[in-house]
Design a protein around this motif. Sequence first.
Motif, PDB file in Angstrom:
ATOM      1  N   MET A   1       4.044  47.823  15.148  1.00 49.48           N
ATOM      2  CA  MET A   1       4.192  46.384  15.326  1.00 49.48           C
ATOM      3  C   MET A   1       3.341  45.627  14.316  1.00 49.48           C
ATOM      4  O   MET A   1       2.227  46.032  13.998  1.00 49.48           O
TER       5      MET A   1
ATOM      6  N   ARG B   1       3.229  41.561  21.911  1.00 48.14           N
ATOM      7  CA  ARG B   1       4.624  41.916  21.732  1.00 48.14           C
ATOM      8  C   ARG B   1       5.142  41.282  20.447  1.00 48.14           C
ATOM      9  O   ARG B   1       4.734  40.165  20.106  1.00 48.14           O
ATOM     10  N   ASP B   2       6.043  41.956  19.748  1.00 43.62           N
ATOM     11  CA  ASP B   2       6.617  41.326  18.563  1.00 43.62           C
ATOM     12  C   ASP B   2       8.010  40.799  18.895  1.00 43.62           C
ATOM     13  O   ASP B   2       8.845  40.647  18.033  1.00 43.62           O
ATOM     14  N   TYR B   3       8.249  40.526  20.157  1.00 45.75           N
ATOM     15  CA  TYR B   3       9.501  39.876  20.551  1.00 45.75           C
ATOM     16  C   TYR B   3       9.200  38.970  21.746  1.00 45.75           C
ATOM     17  O   TYR B   3       8.262  39.223  22.503  1.00 45.75           O
TER      18      TYR B   3
ATOM     19  N   SER C   1      12.957  45.719  27.857  1.00 44.71           N
ATOM     20  CA  SER C   1      12.931  44.424  27.172  1.00 44.71           C
ATOM     21  C   SER C   1      12.705  44.621  25.680  1.00 44.71           C
ATOM     22  O   SER C   1      13.130  43.794  24.871  1.00 44.71           O
TER      23      SER C   1
ATOM     24  N   TYR D   1      15.462  42.250  24.309  1.00 43.77           N
ATOM     25  CA  TYR D   1      14.980  41.003  23.719  1.00 43.77           C
ATOM     26  C   TYR D   1      14.726  41.146  22.217  1.00 43.77           C
ATOM     27  O   TYR D   1      14.127  40.285  21.603  1.00 43.77           O
ATOM     28  N   ARG D   2      15.157  42.284  21.681  1.00 47.15           N
ATOM     29  CA  ARG D   2      15.203  42.381  20.216  1.00 47.15           C
ATOM     30  C   ARG D   2      16.657  42.366  19.761  1.00 47.15           C
ATOM     31  O   ARG D   2      16.960  42.715  18.635  1.00 47.15           O
TER      32      ARG D   2
END
Lengths: 313, 644
Positions: A1, A266-268, B608, B612-613
């Motif tokens: 990440m 998180r990278d989302y 997720s 969510y990506r």
Amino acid sequence: MNLAKRAEMLHVIDTLATHYLKGKVRAVRLSVIALLSGGHILLEDIPGLGKTTLALALAKALGLSFGRVQCTSDLLPTDITGLSIFNRDESRFTFVPGPIFNNVVLVDEINRAMPKTQSALLEAMEERKVTVEGTTHHLPGPFLVIATQNPVEQVGTYPLPESQLDRFMVRSGIGYPPDIIEKAIIKGGSIRDGIQSLEPLVSANDIAEAQRAVKEGVYLSDAVVDYLYAIVAATRSHPAISSGISTRGAIGMAETAKAHAYLEGRDYVIPEDVKAIAAPVGAHRLILTMENDNLDKGELLNAVLNTIPVPLA
Amino acid sequence: MVPVSSLISVLSYAVAVLGYLPVAPHVDLAVRLAFPMALAVGIYLDKKGTYPFTGIPSTAVTVTFFIVYFMQLSMATPAAPVVNFLVVLLSVRLVNEKSPRNLLQIFALALFALASSSLFSLSAIFLVYLFLQLGLIAVSLVLLTFHSMDARLRLTRQSLRRVVGVALAMPVASLPLLLIFFAILPRTQYPLLNFLNVPGERATGFSDRVEPGKASSIGDVKTVAFRAECEQLGRNDLYWRGIVFDTISGATWVRSGKHLVEVSATPRGKAIRQVVYPEPSRNSYLLALDVPLRIDGVRASQDADFTFTRRPSGSGRIRYEARSVLTGAIPVPRGIDQSHYLRIPGRVSARIAALAGEFTAGNPTDEERLNRVETWFRQQAFRYATSGLAVTADPVDAFLFVSRTGHCEFFASSFATLLRLSGIPSRLVGGYYGGDYNEVGGYYAVTEDRAHVWVEAFVKGKGWVRVDPSSFASNFDRTTASSRGLAAKVAGLVDSFTWYWNQAVITYDLQKQVDFVRRANRQFKGLSLALDPHLLPRVFALAAVLALFAWWFTARSGRTPEERILRNFLVRVEKVYGIPRNHRSRGLHELSHMVDDPAVAVFVDIWSGAIYRDRRLSREECRQLKQIINTIGDGRRTELDKQG
């Protein structure tokens, strides 16, 4: 990440929240989120709960220059932006920058300034540059305005119009600290002196890098955009709201949701990120109908959130 | 060290096999083959730890077979489809995961299968199977309680021995109780629970003496006196013989109890077999169609006048089988004790004597005399009534000359008195006349108000001839007409339920069970268990349509594998933590925070991280997620263990 400088940012929040700004972790976190997403923060609470301390500590810990403006009704725009003064030695006008030419600017009791001054300030916040006498001066980056206002005292104030409020990315209260912490604070006394000796924890470069990581490294999926849009659309069609969240507000929510996801590691972005920042970022942008004016905007927005299905797949 | 889970698996195989073996010879070939295959596949899958048939395939198979066998179900073949379906269900359970729920289902189905095998054949080996199965199930259940606390528990040989010992103690200890409650108590000659079944003192139409003129009216009791299972008969055959009165004492007819030496020949006529279920009552005379030849199923003594008395006289609920011959005459070739049957009361009014004199004038034959009495009786047009009767010391005189109204006792006693005065030996027979045929149950329900008394006259050459003087009454047809209409039908239905209850529960005995098993055997032997060839294409077509529908349904609902996984996850969380899954405004991370289960957290992260990506789950991730779903709640269990 690819979450550059996340550890450093978390370290700042931890250090401030545990040692200097006890019980204000939420406000600290929101301030950092506003900083990372390139917005400004409006702290709205009664005096004496540490608004100024928070701004000061944050500036110190981030290793940034700090400027302060104490607003009064006779404060002029040039008191903020700075002005040209005739230099007798050089026989010409030279520009003396005002307190806004700092990375972190604390604008205390912003609602005491007259609209003209407010407007100059807010324009500077939005444009990140100041034009004085035909010369445009760019403000330094990173740039974070922490404005405070006292919601209780109304005499002799010029409340910020909604259009101006929209320019603050985040509006938050601070609230009383939990009783155990408050007792400890009472026992320990004011920590202003401690803050003076606070060493910078990060550099301006670190912050710039973190801002870039948030902007480019955190993925915002279509599903979450849909969710965010559903929230915005719901505020626009809600019977108690005359004017919902603007597109600028929606962009702000997306940016801050990214920053929230970044801090969470998180990278989302997930829908919970949006939920977490929805009230501080969205609530103050709502304009309620006349008959519902006394409703709490944060609670109203949370009620709206509870009607919108979270995209799970 | 023995892992409990594999031990339970092996036990479940054994239980299933014990359920399958006894029914195996009686099920369809396909089903017979399906079970061993399912068992083999199930063992293989248990070793591998994956269960590809869970969910829709299993349900589809179950539903298809349910429909197939449901269509075969009929009154003629009540058991075969059910048994086949049981084995199919058992097979389906075997190829699926051996979760505690599935295991319990396997145990129950195996027990049912074993029990249903007794419908086909009841050999002593059944008991062996039963005890084996009960023992294994008891052990499995105890092990299952260990397993549910800790799925990875291992037992040492020593502790395993103790567990098995304790588990086996339960069925062993309950065995004597089982025998007492289900084998001994219901089968004693004198039912031990009979005190529950004592008859109340009740008004009865049937009594051991005939006393006309004692009361001005008699009750009209509609309670059932007895039920008799037999074919439907004509009305004139429905004389239920109970008791014979041979002696007049004043105005009362009684049974003398004198041992008669007359020897009757076997009457000729249509033979009828009846099974009689009398309601409990205090009299001990056994009723059967006139003329009963023998009565079986209860200890009884028979008199020469075909009166059967229960010995010892009990009052419990009984059933007996009677064989009768429908005839109006009992031949007695060697003659009878004439004087005994000609004895008349000391006091006979003058007009009766005069009347009798008319009948004997000219010294006619017995038959002629009987004819004359009958004719005279018919001409008089007496009225049949049960109320407004004369209360008198000489009911015969009063009936014949004054009131001309009476019930069967008046008719019969007057007629018999006239016969005796005319020199014809005669006696009264008490019993019932008629009955409501219940077509549902195929039996006659005879109520107390049908109690009746008629006359038997001895005619030389014919023997005892039945004469029913009440039938000479001018209004006889109306009094004996059976009721029709909806109310009667409902009453009949209710009565047939009572009858089935008495027959199947109260008076059920071993003999009956054996009969039932034999009958079932006969039925199943005549039955080819293969599908009707005409039915086969239809069944396949139906199955195809169902499969198509199921496919269409799943396709239409747009359930991608991801959506299925998500749904399974939410269902699992709901089951383990009781968090409703239809809370639509709640995100998965919020859910994860609520339950504090590492498995849930891992699932949510993986899930997720893909969703969510904006990318689809990889195959590997899907597999991983499915596994994680199964471990949800494990952490909680161990935590509970620690607390416990």
